[in-house]
Design a protein around this motif. Structure first.
Motif, PDB file in Angstrom:
ATOM      1  N   VAL A   1       0.849  -1.197   0.000  1.00 57.67           N
ATOM      2  CA  VAL A   1       0.000   0.000   0.000  1.00 57.67           C
ATOM      3  C   VAL A   1       0.884   1.246   0.000  1.00 57.67           C
ATOM      4  N   ARG A   2       0.555   2.170  -0.911  1.00 58.70           N
ATOM      5  CA  ARG A   2       1.247   3.460  -1.021  1.00 58.70           C
ATOM      6  C   ARG A   2       0.215   4.560  -0.843  1.00 58.70           C
ATOM      7  N   VAL A   3       0.649   5.677  -0.272  1.00 60.96           N
ATOM      8  CA  VAL A   3      -0.239   6.821  -0.090  1.00 60.96           C
ATOM      9  C   VAL A   3       0.441   8.080  -0.603  1.00 60.96           C
ATOM     10  N   LEU A   4      -0.384   9.054  -0.935  1.00 65.31           N
ATOM     11  CA  LEU A   4       0.087  10.367  -1.347  1.00 65.31           C
ATOM     12  C   LEU A   4      -0.633  11.395  -0.477  1.00 65.31           C
ATOM     13  N   PRO A   5       0.025  11.889   0.572  1.00 66.65           N
ATOM     14  CA  PRO A   5      -0.604  12.941   1.377  1.00 66.65           C
ATOM     15  C   PRO A   5      -0.806  14.193   0.525  1.00 66.65           C
ATOM     16  N   THR A   6      -1.892  14.898   0.783  1.00 67.00           N
ATOM     17  CA  THR A   6      -2.176  16.152   0.087  1.00 67.00           C
ATOM     18  C   THR A   6      -2.249  17.268   1.121  1.00 67.00           C
ATOM     19  N   ALA A   7      -2.466  18.486   0.652  1.00 73.95           N
ATOM     20  CA  ALA A   7      -2.590  19.628   1.559  1.00 73.95           C
ATOM     21  C   ALA A   7      -3.789  19.463   2.491  1.00 73.95           C
ATOM     22  N   ARG A   8      -4.766  18.636   2.114  1.00 70.76           N
ATOM     23  CA  ARG A   8      -5.968  18.433   2.920  1.00 70.76           C
ATOM     24  C   ARG A   8      -5.908  17.183   3.797  1.00 70.76           C
ATOM     25  N   SER A   9      -4.788  16.478   3.803  1.00 75.08           N
ATOM     26  CA  SER A   9      -4.678  15.235   4.572  1.00 75.08           C
ATOM     27  C   SER A   9      -4.613  15.469   6.076  1.00 75.08           C
ATOM     28  N   GLY A  10      -4.097  16.608   6.484  1.00 75.07           N
ATOM     29  CA  GLY A  10      -3.828  16.806   7.898  1.00 75.07           C
ATOM     30  C   GLY A  10      -2.558  16.053   8.266  1.00 75.07           C
ATOM     31  N   ASP A  11      -2.262  16.027   9.554  1.00 80.84           N
ATOM     32  CA  ASP A  11      -1.073  15.306  10.014  1.00 80.84           C
ATOM     33  C   ASP A  11      -1.333  13.802   9.947  1.00 80.84           C
ATOM     34  N   LEU A  12      -0.502  13.112   9.205  1.00 85.62           N
ATOM     35  CA  LEU A  12      -0.630  11.664   9.084  1.00 85.62           C
ATOM     36  C   LEU A  12       0.628  10.996   9.618  1.00 85.62           C
ATOM     37  N   SER A  13       0.443   9.964  10.401  1.00 87.35           N
ATOM     38  CA  SER A  13       1.539   9.095  10.780  1.00 87.35           C
ATOM     39  C   SER A  13       1.443   7.878   9.870  1.00 87.35           C
ATOM     40  N   LEU A  14       2.489   7.611   9.138  1.00 89.33           N
ATOM     41  CA  LEU A  14       2.487   6.467   8.222  1.00 89.33           C
ATOM     42  C   LEU A  14       2.482   5.133   8.959  1.00 89.33           C
ATOM     43  N   ARG A  15       2.517   5.174  10.277  1.00 86.89           N
ATOM     44  CA  ARG A  15       2.501   3.948  11.084  1.00 86.89           C
ATOM     45  C   ARG A  15       1.142   3.688  11.738  1.00 86.89           C
ATOM     46  N   ALA A  16       0.186   4.555  11.492  1.00 82.00           N
ATOM     47  CA  ALA A  16      -1.161   4.378  12.060  1.00 82.00           C
ATOM     48  C   ALA A  16      -1.922   3.319  11.263  1.00 82.00           C
ATOM     49  N   PRO A  17      -3.036   2.822  11.795  1.00 88.81           N
ATOM     50  CA  PRO A  17      -3.863   1.880  11.032  1.00 88.81           C
ATOM     51  C   PRO A  17      -4.514   2.559   9.821  1.00 88.81           C
ATOM     52  N   LEU A  18      -4.607   1.817   8.727  1.00 88.21           N
ATOM     53  CA  LEU A  18      -5.262   2.301   7.515  1.00 88.21           C
ATOM     54  C   LEU A  18      -6.183   1.195   7.017  1.00 88.21           C
ATOM     55  N   ALA A  19      -7.399   1.570   6.657  1.00 86.52           N
ATOM     56  CA  ALA A  19      -8.366   0.576   6.188  1.00 86.52           C
ATOM     57  C   ALA A  19      -9.057   1.067   4.925  1.00 86.52           C
ATOM     58  N   CYS A  20      -9.546   0.118   4.160  1.00 86.33           N
ATOM     59  CA  CYS A  20     -10.346   0.398   2.966  1.00 86.33           C
ATOM     60  C   CYS A  20     -11.676  -0.321   3.107  1.00 86.33           C
ATOM     61  N   ASP A  21     -12.661   0.108   2.302  1.00 89.39           N
ATOM     62  CA  ASP A  21     -13.921  -0.618   2.244  1.00 89.39           C
ATOM     63  C   ASP A  21     -13.724  -1.897   1.443  1.00 89.39           C
ATOM     64  N   TRP A  22     -14.527  -2.912   1.780  1.00 88.58           N
ATOM     65  CA  TRP A  22     -14.474  -4.171   1.044  1.00 88.58           C
ATOM     66  C   TRP A  22     -14.978  -3.955  -0.385  1.00 88.58           C
ATOM     67  N   ARG A  23     -14.400  -4.692  -1.312  1.00 87.93           N
ATOM     68  CA  ARG A  23     -14.867  -4.766  -2.694  1.00 87.93           C
ATOM     69  C   ARG A  23     -14.482  -6.129  -3.230  1.00 87.93           C
ATOM     70  N   PRO A  24     -15.170  -6.616  -4.254  1.00 93.79           N
ATOM     71  CA  PRO A  24     -14.810  -7.926  -4.820  1.00 93.79           C
ATOM     72  C   PRO A  24     -13.385  -7.898  -5.382  1.00 93.79           C
ATOM     73  N   GLY A  25     -12.736  -9.028  -5.384  1.00 95.42           N
ATOM     74  CA  GLY A  25     -11.368  -9.108  -5.899  1.00 95.42           C
ATOM     75  C   GLY A  25     -10.386  -8.605  -4.861  1.00 95.42           C
ATOM     76  N   ASP A  26      -9.310  -8.011  -5.329  1.00 94.57           N
ATOM     77  CA  ASP A  26      -8.318  -7.444  -4.413  1.00 94.57           C
ATOM     78  C   ASP A  26      -8.917  -6.228  -3.729  1.00 94.57           C
ATOM     79  N   VAL A  27      -9.001  -6.268  -2.388  1.00 90.76           N
ATOM     80  CA  VAL A  27      -9.617  -5.143  -1.681  1.00 90.76           C
ATOM     81  C   VAL A  27      -8.754  -3.906  -1.751  1.00 90.76           C
ATOM     82  N   TRP A  28      -7.450  -4.086  -1.790  1.00 93.20           N
ATOM     83  CA  TRP A  28      -6.557  -2.944  -1.949  1.00 93.20           C
ATOM     84  C   TRP A  28      -6.209  -2.796  -3.423  1.00 93.20           C
TER      85      TRP A  28
END
Length: 177
Positions: A150-177
């Motif tokens: 998993v890769r992320v691109l913080p933007t000006a609207r992301s706020g402070d992000l710790s790249l070590r915090a939990p990250l989740a996505c919604d379920w979808r068929p196939g590869d969820v990520w």
């Protein structure tokens, strides 16, 4: 001369060209679920003399950063026709997709199964170092096999992000990520 197009609603001919490109670039390993994931949002297409050379899609998703929903531009279907790989075509579509994410979304996300993490890093995409999960109707489930992709691109609207915090996505068929 190459033409870079950004299309929000590709017509049937454009979609057929994208599908053919993805099938060629992924050597038949781009399944129906993968195809569905790449539909919607913005399609960046690099054309030369009417032929599609490269493609990237930015589709809207919600990712949950430490439980907080973030409007995310999720990159799917990044591919370059085999006859044009290693010539900067992928860089051109990814640069355009990245700019769109930065201008439009709170966060960018993608799953890099390509084995070329340096490609995305050059565009500012960072590896997610925290645990990943998927949110389902039955609850949250860890996706530990995806943690290193998993890769992320913080933007000006992301706020402070710790790249070590939990990250989740919604379920979808196939590869969820």
């Amino acid at each position: 001369m190459d033409d870079l197009h950004q299309v929000h609603e590709p017509d049937a001919e454009q979609l057929a060209a994208v599908r053919a490109l993805l099938d060629a670039a992924f050597e038949g390993e781009f399944g129906e679920d993968d195809w569905t994931h790449a539909l919607g949002g913005l399609h960046v297409m690099l054309m030369r003399a009417g032929k599609l050379l490269a493609h990237a899609a930015v589709v809207p998703r919600t990712l949950y950063y430490d439980g907080r929903p973030l409007r995310t531009g999720y990159v799917e279907g990044v591919a370059v026709h085999p006859s044009h790989q290693r010539r900067g075509c992928g860089t051109r579509v990814m640069t355009s997709a990245t700019e769109h994410v930065l201008e439009t979304y709170e966060l960018g996300g993608l799953s890099d199964g390509s084995g070329f993490p340096g490609f995305y890093r050059r565009h500012g995409w960072l590896p997610w170092l925290g645990p990943t999960s998927v949110a389902t109707a039955q609850g949250m489930f860890r996706t530990a096999d995806e943690d290193h992709f998993v890769r992320v691109l913080p933007t000006a609207r992301s706020g402070d992000l710790s790249l070590r915090a939990p990250l989740a996505c919604d379920w979808r068929p196939g590869d969820v990520w």
